[in-house]
Motif scaffolding. Structure first.
Motif, PDB file in Angstrom:
ATOM      1  N   ARG A  87       5.888  -0.232  -5.897  1.00 31.78           N
ATOM      2  CA  ARG A  87       4.818  -0.710  -4.853  1.00 31.78           C
ATOM      3  C   ARG A  87       5.666  -0.866  -3.548  1.00 31.78           C
ATOM      4  O   ARG A  87       4.824  -0.006  -2.541  1.00 31.78           O
ATOM      5  N   ARG A 134       4.939   1.890   0.057  1.00 32.08           N
ATOM      6  CA  ARG A 134       4.527   1.252   1.327  1.00 32.08           C
ATOM      7  C   ARG A 134       5.492   1.840   2.300  1.00 32.08           C
ATOM      8  O   ARG A 134       5.452   1.214   3.457  1.00 32.08           O
ATOM      9  N   SER A 146      -2.492  -2.347  -5.233  1.00 31.27           N
ATOM     10  CA  SER A 146      -2.527  -3.510  -4.479  1.00 31.27           C
ATOM     11  C   SER A 146      -2.865  -4.888  -5.347  1.00 31.27           C
ATOM     12  O   SER A 146      -4.040  -4.954  -5.830  1.00 31.27           O
TER      13      SER A 146
END
Length: 363
Positions: free
Chosen positions: A96, A100, A332
């Motif tokens: 994750r 990002r 998310s």
């Protein structure tokens, strides 16, 4: 040294990048300590890539590199987990984090750095695949069980309370819903997973060809059909059948030579998990979810206050389970949590309205 004097905003941003690169490199080194072989080499290579990124920001900052600042809260948490666990959860967080990366839109980062971060996400996705597969069966049952317990029993409690019955009736209805639902979920998961495993077992190759081959009719060699059905070409199937029947052995084409009949197939059994594991997970997690809506009534609360507290407790639990699903899937956590919350509260609200309607009609 930088060719131009950086602005205060650039210095602040570059320092943050520098701190985060150092933290990410440390995470990969810590994860590598718990691995060996190719996984160790891959994680150390990722750490080295982060070190190159770190050097880029050091070169840009020059004398402005000090004082060092703390990495982002996300990377601090990731580092803490990596030092103590090194599980698939940590890999999911790392995936994750890589997804990002701001480098793709930052003119001060090179194209190679942005490409590195994209590739790192795919590398971590690959490393965590086996862990996700081993979790998939029981984890699916656990998440489904917990959410079903939360939503169904909250809906039951809300619907019963809306009809105007006493709090004791609401409590016993909730307990009955907990037991009935947990037993139903456990039994259903056992039957489901067991049936799927039996279907998979029925498709696995056996060694019956070795036993039957000596007695087969050479002119109508049905052994060829066995190998054709398993996906071999006709040439390879005929060659293998002849070998099994003991007529010849040819090494002219090594790809067709005699070898054990071990066909490489995806281990769907691992993905499914065990029937008892899925059943016990469903039972326990349904019960753990279903008990939450009735906790206010267990402790003697009544009326609107008990219903409001039940909704709050269930809402927090739904956010948590949704967040965990989002985390493990590399999506998310917040969005997944809000989605779970919306679905659960929508079902409870609909049941409450139906309870009000039913109560009004009966009354």
């Amino acid at each position: 040294m930088p060719a131009r004097i950086p602005t205060p905003a650039q210095i602040k941003r570059w320092r943050q990048y520098l701190a985060d690169e150092r933290a990410e490199a440390a995470v990969y080194r810590d994860l590598a300590k718990r691995r060996e072989g190719d996984e160790y080499a891959i994680l150390m290579a990722l750490a080295e890539a982060e070190r190159r990124h770190e050097q880029h920001w050091l070169d840009l900052l020059g004398e402005h590199a000090e004082p060092a600042i703390r990495p982002s809260l996300r990377n601090q948490l990731l580092g803490l987990l990596a030092r103590r666990f090194g599980s698939v959860f940590v890999l999911a967080l790392a995936q994750r984090s890589e997804s990002r990366s701001p480098y793709a839109t930052d003119a001060d980062a090179t194209e190679a750095m942005a490409a590195d971060e994209s590739i790192h996400e795919e590398v971590i996705r690959g490393l965590s695949a086996s862990g996700r597969n081993s979790l998939a069966g029981s984890f699916r049952a656990a998440v489904f069980g917990a959410n079903d317990g939360l939503v169904s029993n909250l809906s039951l409690v809300m619907g019963m309370a809306a009809t105007g019955v006493g709090s004791q009736v609401v409590l016993f209805s909730g307990i009955a819903g907990l037991l009935a639902g947990a037993l139903s979920m456990g039994a259903g998961e056992y039957v489901s997973v067991r049936s799927q495993r039996e279907l998979l077992d029925a498709s696995q190759p056996t060694q019956v060809t070795l036993l039957a081959a000596p007695s087969l009719d050479l002119e109508n060699n049905e052994l060829v059909l066995v190998y054709l059905a398993r996906g071999m070409s006709r040439e390879a199937a005929e060659h293998r059948a002849a070998e099994r029947m003991g007529h010849f052995s040819c090494d002219c084409d090594p790809s067709l030579s005699l070898r054990p009949e071990n066909f490489e197939t995806t281990d769907d059994h691992e993905t499914l998990g065990t029937a008892w594991g899925a059943a016990s997970s469903s039972f326990c997690f349904f019960a753990s979810g279903a008990i939450i809506p009735i906790l206010p009534f267990v402790f003697g609360m009544t009326g609107v206050g008990a219903l409001v507290l039940a909704c709050v407790l269930v809402g927090v639990a739904l956010l948590g389970t949704g967040g965990v699903v989002g985390l493990l899937s590399g999506a998310s956590p917040l969005w997944r949590g809000l989605r779970q919350l919306g679905i659960g509260m929508g079902a409870a609200a609909a049941t409450y309205l139906l309870g009000l309607l039913f109560g009004a009609v009966v009354g």
